[in-house]
Design a protein around this motif. Structure first.
Motif, PDB file in Angstrom:
ATOM      1  N   GLU A  41       0.833  -1.214   0.000  1.00  0.00           N
ATOM      2  CA  GLU A  41       0.000   0.000   0.000  1.00  0.00           C
ATOM      3  C   GLU A  41       0.862   1.256   0.000  1.00  0.00           C
ATOM      4  OE1 GLU A  41      -3.631   2.000   2.598  1.00  0.00           O
ATOM      5  OE2 GLU A  41      -3.006  -0.048   3.047  1.00  0.00           O
ATOM      6  N   ALA A  42       2.003   1.214   0.682  1.00  0.00           N
ATOM      7  CA  ALA A  42       2.914   2.368   0.695  1.00  0.00           C
ATOM      8  C   ALA A  42       3.792   2.414  -0.555  1.00  0.00           C
ATOM      9  CB  ALA A  42       3.796   2.319   1.945  1.00  0.00           C
ATOM     10  N   LEU A  43       4.223   1.242  -1.022  1.00  0.00           N
ATOM     11  CA  LEU A  43       5.176   1.170  -2.140  1.00  0.00           C
ATOM     12  C   LEU A  43       4.530   1.509  -3.483  1.00  0.00           C
ATOM     13  CD1 LEU A  43       7.742   0.286  -3.686  1.00  0.00           C
ATOM     14  CD2 LEU A  43       7.064  -2.081  -3.293  1.00  0.00           C
ATOM     15  N   LEU A  44       3.366   0.953  -3.767  1.00  0.00           N
ATOM     16  CA  LEU A  44       2.798   1.055  -5.113  1.00  0.00           C
ATOM     17  C   LEU A  44       2.631   2.496  -5.607  1.00  0.00           C
ATOM     18  CD1 LEU A  44       0.254  -1.898  -5.052  1.00  0.00           C
ATOM     19  CD2 LEU A  44       2.199  -1.651  -6.619  1.00  0.00           C
ATOM     20  N   PRO A  45       2.195   3.456  -4.769  1.00  0.00           N
ATOM     21  CA  PRO A  45       2.084   4.829  -5.287  1.00  0.00           C
ATOM     22  C   PRO A  45       3.419   5.402  -5.765  1.00  0.00           C
ATOM     23  CG  PRO A  45       0.812   4.595  -3.269  1.00  0.00           C
ATOM     24  CD  PRO A  45       1.626   3.348  -3.400  1.00  0.00           C
ATOM     25  N   HIS A  46       4.539   4.929  -5.201  1.00  0.00           N
ATOM     26  CA  HIS A  46       5.858   5.428  -5.620  1.00  0.00           C
ATOM     27  C   HIS A  46       6.338   4.778  -6.913  1.00  0.00           C
ATOM     28  CE1 HIS A  46       6.390   7.907  -2.081  1.00  0.00           C
ATOM     29  NE2 HIS A  46       5.988   6.896  -1.342  1.00  0.00           N
ATOM     30  N   LEU A  47       5.714   3.664  -7.296  1.00  0.00           N
ATOM     31  CA  LEU A  47       6.035   3.013  -8.570  1.00  0.00           C
ATOM     32  C   LEU A  47       5.081   3.454  -9.680  1.00  0.00           C
ATOM     33  CD1 LEU A  47       6.654  -0.682  -7.415  1.00  0.00           C
ATOM     34  CD2 LEU A  47       8.285   1.216  -7.506  1.00  0.00           C
ATOM     35  N   HIS A  48       3.943   4.015  -9.314  1.00  0.00           N
ATOM     36  CA  HIS A  48       2.869   4.292 -10.272  1.00  0.00           C
ATOM     37  C   HIS A  48       3.368   5.136 -11.440  1.00  0.00           C
ATOM     38  CE1 HIS A  48      -1.053   5.131 -11.919  1.00  0.00           C
ATOM     39  NE2 HIS A  48      -0.815   6.433 -11.834  1.00  0.00           N
ATOM     40  N   ASP A  49       3.138   4.622 -12.651  1.00  0.00           N
ATOM     41  CA  ASP A  49       3.431   5.322 -13.898  1.00  0.00           C
ATOM     42  C   ASP A  49       4.917   5.616 -14.081  1.00  0.00           C
ATOM     43  OD1 ASP A  49       2.509   6.293 -16.354  1.00  0.00           O
ATOM     44  OD2 ASP A  49       2.488   8.365 -15.640  1.00  0.00           O
ATOM     45  N   ARG A  50       5.777   4.881 -13.371  1.00  0.00           N
ATOM     46  CA  ARG A  50       7.219   5.046 -13.575  1.00  0.00           C
ATOM     47  C   ARG A  50       7.773   3.766 -14.203  1.00  0.00           C
ATOM     48  NH1 ARG A  50       8.642   9.847 -11.060  1.00  0.00           N
ATOM     49  NH2 ARG A  50       7.131  10.423  -9.458  1.00  0.00           N
ATOM     50  N   PRO A  51       8.330   3.865 -15.411  1.00  0.00           N
ATOM     51  CA  PRO A  51       8.887   2.674 -16.060  1.00  0.00           C
ATOM     52  C   PRO A  51      10.009   2.093 -15.197  1.00  0.00           C
ATOM     53  CG  PRO A  51       8.723   4.511 -17.594  1.00  0.00           C
ATOM     54  CD  PRO A  51       8.472   5.068 -16.236  1.00  0.00           C
ATOM     55  N   LEU A  52       9.929   0.798 -14.928  1.00  0.00           N
ATOM     56  CA  LEU A  52      10.836   0.196 -13.957  1.00  0.00           C
ATOM     57  C   LEU A  52      12.067  -0.412 -14.611  1.00  0.00           C
ATOM     58  CD1 LEU A  52       8.384  -1.580 -11.500  1.00  0.00           C
ATOM     59  CD2 LEU A  52       9.695   0.497 -11.131  1.00  0.00           C
ATOM     60  N   SER A  53      13.168  -0.288 -13.903  1.00  0.00           N
ATOM     61  CA  SER A  53      14.355  -1.098 -14.149  1.00  0.00           C
ATOM     62  C   SER A  53      14.489  -2.046 -12.969  1.00  0.00           C
ATOM     63  CB  SER A  53      15.601  -0.222 -14.259  1.00  0.00           C
ATOM     64  OG  SER A  53      15.435   0.745 -15.278  1.00  0.00           O
ATOM     65  N   PHE A  54      14.954  -3.250 -13.248  1.00  0.00           N
ATOM     66  CA  PHE A  54      15.097  -4.267 -12.214  1.00  0.00           C
ATOM     67  C   PHE A  54      16.567  -4.641 -12.058  1.00  0.00           C
ATOM     68  CE2 PHE A  54      10.776  -5.943 -13.818  1.00  0.00           C
ATOM     69  CZ  PHE A  54      10.072  -5.249 -12.853  1.00  0.00           C
ATOM     70  N   LEU A  55      17.052  -4.667 -10.816  1.00  0.00           N
ATOM     71  CA  LEU A  55      18.296  -5.373 -10.523  1.00  0.00           C
ATOM     72  C   LEU A  55      17.879  -6.739  -9.987  1.00  0.00           C
ATOM     73  CD1 LEU A  55      21.433  -5.296 -10.298  1.00  0.00           C
ATOM     74  CD2 LEU A  55      21.070  -4.863  -7.866  1.00  0.00           C
ATOM     75  N   ARG A  56      18.178  -7.788 -10.738  1.00  0.00           N
ATOM     76  CA  ARG A  56      17.712  -9.122 -10.362  1.00  0.00           C
ATOM     77  C   ARG A  56      18.814  -9.868  -9.606  1.00  0.00           C
ATOM     78  NH1 ARG A  56      14.550 -12.051 -15.165  1.00  0.00           N
ATOM     79  NH2 ARG A  56      14.193 -13.461 -13.384  1.00  0.00           N
ATOM     80  N   TYR A  57      18.407 -10.588  -8.562  1.00  0.00           N
ATOM     81  CA  TYR A  57      19.354 -11.397  -7.775  1.00  0.00           C
ATOM     82  C   TYR A  57      18.713 -12.743  -7.449  1.00  0.00           C
ATOM     83  CZ  TYR A  57      16.828  -9.159  -3.799  1.00  0.00           C
ATOM     84  OH  TYR A  57      15.873  -8.681  -2.926  1.00  0.00           O
ATOM     85  N   PRO A  58      18.481 -13.582  -8.472  1.00  0.00           N
ATOM     86  CA  PRO A  58      17.696 -14.810  -8.282  1.00  0.00           C
ATOM     87  C   PRO A  58      18.312 -15.792  -7.302  1.00  0.00           C
ATOM     88  CG  PRO A  58      18.709 -14.746 -10.462  1.00  0.00           C
ATOM     89  CD  PRO A  58      18.883 -13.379  -9.875  1.00  0.00           C
ATOM     90  N   ASP A  59      19.638 -15.742  -7.125  1.00  0.00           N
ATOM     91  CA  ASP A  59      20.294 -16.669  -6.192  1.00  0.00           C
ATOM     92  C   ASP A  59      20.847 -15.952  -4.974  1.00  0.00           C
ATOM     93  OD1 ASP A  59      19.873 -19.093  -7.703  1.00  0.00           O
ATOM     94  OD2 ASP A  59      21.266 -18.238  -9.161  1.00  0.00           O
ATOM     95  N   GLY A  60      20.252 -14.796  -4.659  1.00  0.00           N
ATOM     96  CA  GLY A  60      20.691 -14.052  -3.492  1.00  0.00           C
ATOM     97  C   GLY A  60      21.821 -13.102  -3.823  1.00  0.00           C
ATOM     98  N   PRO A  61      22.243 -12.287  -2.851  1.00  0.00           N
ATOM     99  CA  PRO A  61      23.251 -11.252  -3.103  1.00  0.00           C
ATOM    100  C   PRO A  61      24.627 -11.801  -3.447  1.00  0.00           C
ATOM    101  CG  PRO A  61      22.706 -11.382  -0.761  1.00  0.00           C
ATOM    102  CD  PRO A  61      21.720 -12.239  -1.473  1.00  0.00           C
ATOM    103  N   ASP A  62      24.886 -13.068  -3.123  1.00  0.00           N
ATOM    104  CA  ASP A  62      26.194 -13.649  -3.459  1.00  0.00           C
ATOM    105  C   ASP A  62      26.201 -14.300  -4.827  1.00  0.00           C
ATOM    106  OD1 ASP A  62      27.165 -12.888  -0.949  1.00  0.00           O
ATOM    107  OD2 ASP A  62      26.387 -14.717  -0.029  1.00  0.00           O
ATOM    108  N   GLY A  63      25.023 -14.408  -5.466  1.00  0.00           N
ATOM    109  CA  GLY A  63      24.945 -15.004  -6.798  1.00  0.00           C
ATOM    110  C   GLY A  63      25.102 -13.951  -7.876  1.00  0.00           C
TER     111      GLY A  63
END
Length: 294
Positions: A41-63
């Motif tokens: 509820e707090a996060l979504l308004p800050h993402l609204h209408d902003r094209p996202l970039s993702f930093l992905r870490y599928p195996d955790g921060p050490d992967g």
């Protein structure tokens, strides 16, 4: 077999919920997904209408960590995407996370959420300014707090109101809500602020990225106001050793910070903070709080 869950009327395959993502704390993927559902509820308004970039870490921060602006392979058809200028003559599509189902789909990929300072309807027209305060060891976020307090006063002298959050990594971000302003103009003003901070606090601040200048000082990074740049979103978890979140903080907390540990917030800390304070960055979303550059 991957369990199928229904989220806000959408069917989602949420996978490997018992997988430990942060070995330092034993934090599982299921706990990370629960965190995002809790702060949505707090996060979504800050993402609204902003094209996202993702930093992905599928195996955790050490992967393996990898940064992507393109919609990931297998993005469901119901996840919104938007065409965004990449160069002067090319466009590309990026994801918009506008609802709980999209948020949980993205969180299931294990990502940091990064946003530009503009909305998709007006690329390169910034509706906020950001300053990224990055401490060079042995400086810490405690030194960032000192610099943040000075910048707050300097911005106030120009009639602008600043709001603070931890980066969730080592430093802090300051945001200023603005009337829509060309990103180039915001960038130039942000650089002026960084130069002024270094002139006023030469033992503490550096405005250039040169690593040799930075030990023991706070780098005031103004570059994230460029239209092509992004900043870690409020409430996003970070791909760090522990599951730390980029957390809005009060100015009292900033001014009283003499211990860097006071400015480290992990995923379990955010629900109680939201109950106590609500969204401290809500003014960024209020049109009547938007300032005008001098």
């Amino acid at each position: 077999m991957t369990p199928i869950t229904e989220v806000a009327g959408r069917r989602l395959a949420l996978s490997n919920l018992d997988k430990v993502i942060h070995p330092a704390t034993g934090t599982t993927k299921g706990e990370i997904l629960h965190y995002y559902a809790t702060v949505a509820e707090a996060l979504l308004p800050h993402l609204h209408d902003r094209p996202l970039s993702f930093l992905r870490y599928p195996d955790g921060p050490d992967g393996q960590l990898f940064f992507t602006k393109n919609p990931p392979p297998g993005t469901p058809g119901w996840v919104k995407t938007v065409s965004v200028p990449r160069t002067e003559d090319t466009n590309a599509r990026q994801v918009l996370v506008e609802d709980l189902a999209s948020l949980m789909w993205a969180a299931n990929l294990l990502v940091e959420f990064h946003t530009p300072q503009w909305r998709s309807e007006a690329p390169a027209e910034a509706d906020r300014l950001v300053l990224d305060l990055d401490p060079g060891p042995p400086a810490t976020i405690a030194e960032c707090c000192h610099v943040a307090a000075w910048l707050r006063e300097r911005l106030a002298s120009d009639g602008l109101e600043a709001y603070a959050k931890t980066s969730g990594s080592k430093g802090m971000h300051l945001y200023v809500p603005l009337e829509p302003t060309p990103s180039g103009r915001v960038s130039a003003y942000a650089k002026e602020l960084a130069v002024a901070a270094e002139a006023e606090l030469p033992a503490l601040v550096v405005h250039r990225m040169n690593r040799a200048l930075r030990p023991g000082k706070v780098f005031v990074d103004h570059s994230q106001n460029a239209a092509a740049k992004t900043t870690a979103a409020p409430y996003t978890l970070r791909a760090r050793r522990e599951p730390t979140a980029s957390t809005p903080v009060t100015w009292d907390e900033v001014e009283e910070c003499d211990d860097p540990d006071l400015m480290v917030f992990r995923l379990g800390d955010l629900a109680p903070r939201l109950q106590r304070y609500g969204d401290l960055l809500a003014p960024l979303l209020a049109p009547d709080r938007a300032g005008r550059l001098p």
